[in-house]
Design a protein around this motif. Structure first.
Motif, PDB file in Angstrom:
ATOM      1  N   ASP A 375      29.801  23.277  59.192  1.00 50.79           N
ATOM      2  CA  ASP A 375      28.829  23.146  60.272  1.00 50.79           C
ATOM      3  C   ASP A 375      27.419  22.935  59.702  1.00 50.79           C
ATOM      4  OD1 ASP A 375      28.757  23.120  63.033  1.00 50.79           O
ATOM      5  OD2 ASP A 375      27.948  25.142  63.154  1.00 50.79           O
ATOM      6  N   ASN A 376      27.046  23.770  58.729  1.00 50.43           N
ATOM      7  CA  ASN A 376      25.728  23.644  58.102  1.00 50.43           C
ATOM      8  C   ASN A 376      25.576  22.289  57.419  1.00 50.43           C
ATOM      9  OD1 ASN A 376      24.765  26.114  58.822  1.00 50.43           O
ATOM     10  ND2 ASN A 376      25.274  27.129  56.896  1.00 50.43           N
ATOM     11  N   ALA A 377      26.644  21.846  56.738  1.00 55.05           N
ATOM     12  CA  ALA A 377      26.577  20.567  56.024  1.00 55.05           C
ATOM     13  C   ALA A 377      26.362  19.430  57.024  1.00 55.05           C
ATOM     14  CB  ALA A 377      27.859  20.349  55.225  1.00 55.05           C
ATOM     15  N   PHE A 422      17.785  34.445  58.776  1.00 61.17           N
ATOM     16  CA  PHE A 422      16.969  33.381  58.202  1.00 61.17           C
ATOM     17  C   PHE A 422      17.505  32.022  58.660  1.00 61.17           C
ATOM     18  CE2 PHE A 422      15.970  30.038  55.300  1.00 61.17           C
ATOM     19  CZ  PHE A 422      14.592  30.174  55.217  1.00 61.17           C
ATOM     20  N   THR A 423      16.669  31.281  59.334  1.00 57.77           N
ATOM     21  CA  THR A 423      17.082  29.957  59.777  1.00 57.77           C
ATOM     22  C   THR A 423      15.895  29.014  59.762  1.00 57.77           C
ATOM     23  OG1 THR A 423      18.099  28.692  61.562  1.00 57.77           O
ATOM     24  CG2 THR A 423      16.722  30.531  62.229  1.00 57.77           C
ATOM     25  N   THR A 424      16.165  27.741  59.546  1.00 62.82           N
ATOM     26  CA  THR A 424      15.092  26.744  59.639  1.00 62.82           C
ATOM     27  C   THR A 424      15.321  25.894  60.885  1.00 62.82           C
ATOM     28  OG1 THR A 424      16.391  25.269  58.254  1.00 62.82           O
ATOM     29  CG2 THR A 424      14.715  26.597  57.154  1.00 62.82           C
ATOM     30  N   LYS A 425      16.328  26.298  61.671  1.00 63.33           N
ATOM     31  CA  LYS A 425      16.660  25.507  62.862  1.00 63.33           C
ATOM     32  C   LYS A 425      15.936  26.036  64.090  1.00 63.33           C
ATOM     33  CE  LYS A 425      20.923  24.665  60.565  1.00 63.33           C
ATOM     34  NZ  LYS A 425      22.322  24.980  60.421  1.00 63.33           N
ATOM     35  N   PRO A 426      15.675  25.173  65.060  1.00 68.58           N
ATOM     36  CA  PRO A 426      14.993  25.645  66.264  1.00 68.58           C
ATOM     37  C   PRO A 426      15.867  26.644  67.014  1.00 68.58           C
ATOM     38  CG  PRO A 426      15.708  23.358  66.502  1.00 68.58           C
ATOM     39  CD  PRO A 426      15.965  23.739  65.089  1.00 68.58           C
TER      40      PRO A 426
END
Ligand SMILES: Nc1ncnc2c1ncn2[C@@H]1O[C@H](COP(=O)(O)OP(=O)(O)O)[C@@H](O)[C@H]1O
Ligand SMILES: [Mg+2]
Length: 471
Positions: A375-377, A422-426
């Motif tokens: 999913d992350n990839a 920790f996330t960089t996604k909205p």
């Protein structure tokens, strides 16, 4: 009352068999702004703890019936009471007893005779500690809830995808089934038309072979582009019309699908004669439609069964929590489940080691790990790129590597990606729990290892799982 006193105000239970001690302590505590309850022995203390919450217990050691040690033991053994701060009441010459109590989980001691200043100092510290413990507990509960919601969110995303995947074949099967009803009517009408003429045995043999051909052709439909198809339909319609066959537009699509052209139709006319041509053509086209539709239904329902099978295998439905897990089955199952996210531009390269043994593991949890990594990839590559899944055996370890050719993880955040939240996604797209959850599954639940190596153009996560079930 000063603000400071309000802040350190607490619920305190005094346990002492000496009446004077109880009265003195209660008065001091009440003067300092606390809510106080007093009891005279251990048994009553436990009963009181069961009735309402306390922050601190001031506990005398030597009491009849049930002494302070027994009370302390009960408090620390009870999950609901464990966080209550216990302060032991004791004369200074009983140092051995105090040490023993501290070892048993008491927080501090209060020497006799009581000194109000010392009492206040000890209580303020204890209440502060208790408050922190309560906060920590609330935080942990929240985290558990969030983790649960991340699992649900993953589940939600997956089921949305699967619902979509199921919907296409289900709609196709339904459409074909309704056409099938019409085709059955057409065939019966055509059959009646043919029967009127009374067929010769040669003609009957010819029909049998046409039946065969329709069945075969339906199983392997001709792959014509739409231009060729419509040209051939025009050609057939024109010829049939010239032979006064009625409703020929209705038959043409199926005749084309069966591979008929003008030459083949002329041969048909030679066998059956102009008079019967209409009936024969209607019969052939309805027969073919029947086979083709049945074929479509079978393919669509077959696809539905495949998806259900993939889901069952992915979730390890009806299976024990740990089993002999085939890692490759898990990876393929995950790919099947994520198909809807992969099919628009992710090239999947699978490179599985042939010497990878089955592992004694939590199959469904490992699938969560593969799901998060894949999913992350896909997210990182914005749905377009190459995803590589590799497995191999390395001594006592099985290694699974998931590599993508996305933009990579910036070096300054690499140390943080396994941290919870920790996330960089909205918001709404990322919870920041996927990798943390995966890390715990691999490292804590399976005694495995989890590493990442990333630079622009290549991000590679490696999971190592012990072959011997090091758990
Ligand atoms: N394959 C990857 N490529 C680039 N960045 C990644 C990759 N996998 C994870 N990350 C980074 O790690 C962060 C944390 O991932 P994760 O714990 O799964 O939470 P989420 O996906 O909800 O953000 C992501 O927000 C992203 O910044
Ligand atoms: Mg994620």
């Amino acid at each position: 009352m000063t603000t400071d006193e309000t802040r350190s105000h607490g619920h305190i239970l005094v346990v002492d068999d000496n009446r004077m001690n109880r009265i003195k302590l209660a008065r001091m505590l009440e003067q300092q702004g606390h809510e106080v309850a007093v009891v005279e022995n251990g048994r009553l203390a436990l009963a009181m703890l069961g009735e309402r919450p306390f922050d601190v217990v001031l506990l005398d050691l030597l009491m009849p019936e049930m002494d302070g040690y027994a009370v302390l033991r009960e408090i620390k053994a009870n999950a609901d009471w464990r966080d209550i701060v216990v302060i032991v009441i004791s004369a200074l010459d009983e140092m051995d007893n105090i040490v023993r109590c501290i070892q048993m989980g008491a927080e501090d001691f209060l020497p006799k005779p009581f000194d109000p200043v010392l009492l206040k100092a000890r209580l303020d510290t204890s209440l502060e500690k208790k408050k922190l413990r309560d906060l920590e507990k609330v935080y942990l509960q929240q985290e558990v809830r969030l983790r649960q919601s991340e699992k649900l969110a993953t589940l939600g995303r997956l089921s949305a995808g699967v619902a979509h995947e199921l919907n296409n074949p289900a709609a196709a099967a339904q459409r074909s089934a309704s056409y099938l009803l019409t085709a059955i009517g057409r065939l019966q009408k055509a059959q009646l038309g043919l029967d009127m003429y009374g067929l010769s045995s040669a003609q009957e043999a010819q029909l049998t072979s046409l039946l065969q051909r329709a069945a075969e052709q339906a199983a392997q439909p001709l792959n014509l582009d739409s231009l060729t198809r419509s040209d051939r339909q025009d050609e057939i319609e024109a010829w049939l019309e010239a032979q006064q066959v009625t409703d020929c537009w209705e038959y043409a699509p199926e005749l084309v699908a069966m591979g008929y052209d003008e030459t083949a139709l002329r041969r048909l006319e030679a066998t059956f004669g102009r008079a019967q041509l209409s009936a024969v053509v209607a019969w052939i086209s309805a027969t073919y439609a029947l086979f083709a539709l049945a074929q479509e239904i079978s393919e669509a329902t077959g696809r539905i069964s495949e998806i259900v099978k993939a889901l069952k295998s992915y979730s390890y439905m009806d299976q024990a929590p740990t089993q002999q897990v085939d890692i490759h089955e898990g990876l393929d199952g995950t790919l099947a489940i994520l198909r809807h996210k992969l099919k628009n531009g992710v090239e999947v390269v699978r490179d599985y080691g042939s010497d990878v043994p089955r592992l004694d593991a939590y199959g469904s949890e490992l699938n969560q790990v593969w799901t998060n990594l894949i999913d992350n990839a896909i997210d990182a590559m914005s749905g377009q790129g190459q995803l590589k899944l590799q497995t191999w055996r390395e001594g006592d370890w099985v290694v699974v590597a998931v590599t993508d050719n996305g933009p990579g993880i910036p070096e300054e955040i690499q140390a943080k990606i396994f941290d919870p939240f920790f996330t960089t996604k909205p918001p709404g797209q990322g919870t920041g729990l996927g990798l943390n959850l995966s890390y715990n599954i691999v490292v804590q639940k399976h005694n495995g290892r989890f590493t990442v190596n990333s630079q622009p153009g290549e991000t590679r996560f490696e999971v190592r799982l012990p072959v011997g079930g090091n758990r």
